[in-house]
Design a protein around this motif. Structure first.
Motif, PDB file in Angstrom:
ATOM      1  N   LEU A  31       0.846  -1.189   0.000  1.00 14.82           N
ATOM      2  CA  LEU A  31       0.000   0.000   0.000  1.00 14.82           C
ATOM      3  C   LEU A  31       0.880   1.237   0.000  1.00 14.82           C
ATOM      4  CD1 LEU A  31      -2.880   1.114   0.200  1.00 14.82           C
ATOM      5  CD2 LEU A  31      -2.644   1.056   2.670  1.00 14.82           C
ATOM      6  N   ASP A  32       0.616   2.044  -0.965  1.00  8.99           N
ATOM      7  CA  ASP A  32       1.395   3.271  -1.086  1.00  8.99           C
ATOM      8  C   ASP A  32       0.682   4.376  -0.319  1.00  8.99           C
ATOM      9  OD1 ASP A  32       3.167   5.166  -1.748  1.00  8.99           O
ATOM     10  OD2 ASP A  32       2.611   5.324  -3.871  1.00  8.99           O
ATOM     11  N   PRO A  33       1.307   4.947   0.737  1.00  9.95           N
ATOM     12  CA  PRO A  33       0.620   5.994   1.501  1.00  9.95           C
ATOM     13  C   PRO A  33       0.293   7.222   0.663  1.00  9.95           C
ATOM     14  CG  PRO A  33       2.547   5.177   2.691  1.00  9.95           C
ATOM     15  CD  PRO A  33       2.603   4.603   1.324  1.00  9.95           C
TER      16      PRO A  33
END
Length: 199
Positions: A65-67
């Protein structure tokens, strides 16, 4: 005076250079051989070796998951007002529930006090009745006789702890009280039956 130009080199014949040593740019690629050349010469070209990409022995991992792709929460005026309203409503509900709990506790305490007052009234009535009985002159005389404080004409006496019961014709019993019918012996009853009652 201008500098003399260097002599130009003649172009080399690329047909004499092997295929794997030739350049890969289109300008340096040799022209395709004519169709009249033998097939053995065309098949002599060796392909350039290519290193295969490294293979991962592990299973493919799930993408992380890319913030930076997450939406950023923002506080608008409407959200602030809604949050403040919810907070105030919660505080009001909490204070109302606390007041209801205090009122219920006070009602329970009042009912307990009423029950305690009723029990105290009964206790006071019983103590007043006992006080009236203790202050009665008959009770005082009776208690005085138990201590030998009777009248001047009275003879104090006391019964032993293991004394037998009084006889039916004992003095003071119900059979010899004043006005009670006289008791007859069995002989008197037979004489009255045989000879009749005396005048």
């Amino acid at each position: 005076m201008p500098a003399p130009e260097p002599p130009r080199r003649p172009k080399a014949d690329l047909s004499a250079i092997p295929t794997f040593l030739r350049g890969s740019t289109p300008a340096e690629r040799p022209a395709k051989p004519a169709g009249n050349e033998p097939a053995t010469r065309r098949s002599m070209a060796i392909p350039r070796p290519v290193t295969p990409p490294p293979t991962d022995p592990e299973a493919p991992r799930a993408p992380r998951l890319d913030p930076s792709t997450l939406p950023m929460p923002s506080l608008s005026r409407r959200r602030v007002v809604t949050l403040a309203g919810c907070l105030i409503a919660g505080l009001l509900a909490l204070s109302f529930a606390r007041q209801v709990g205090d009122a219920t506790a006070a009602a329970n305490r009042a009912s307990d006090l009423r029950a305690g007052n009723a029990a105290l009234r009964e206790e006071v009535a019983r103590l007043r009745a006992d006080l009236g009985q203790v202050q009665d002159p008959r009770f005082i005389n009776l208690e005085g006789r138990s201590f030998g404080l009777g009248g001047p004409q009275e003879i104090p006496f006391a019964l032993a702890a293991g004394a037998p019961a009084l006889a039916p014709d004992a003095p003071g019993s119900a059979s010899v009280r004043l006005g009670a019918p006289p008791q007859r012996s069995p002989i008197d009853a037979w004489l009255e039956v045989l000879f009749g009652g005396g005048a």
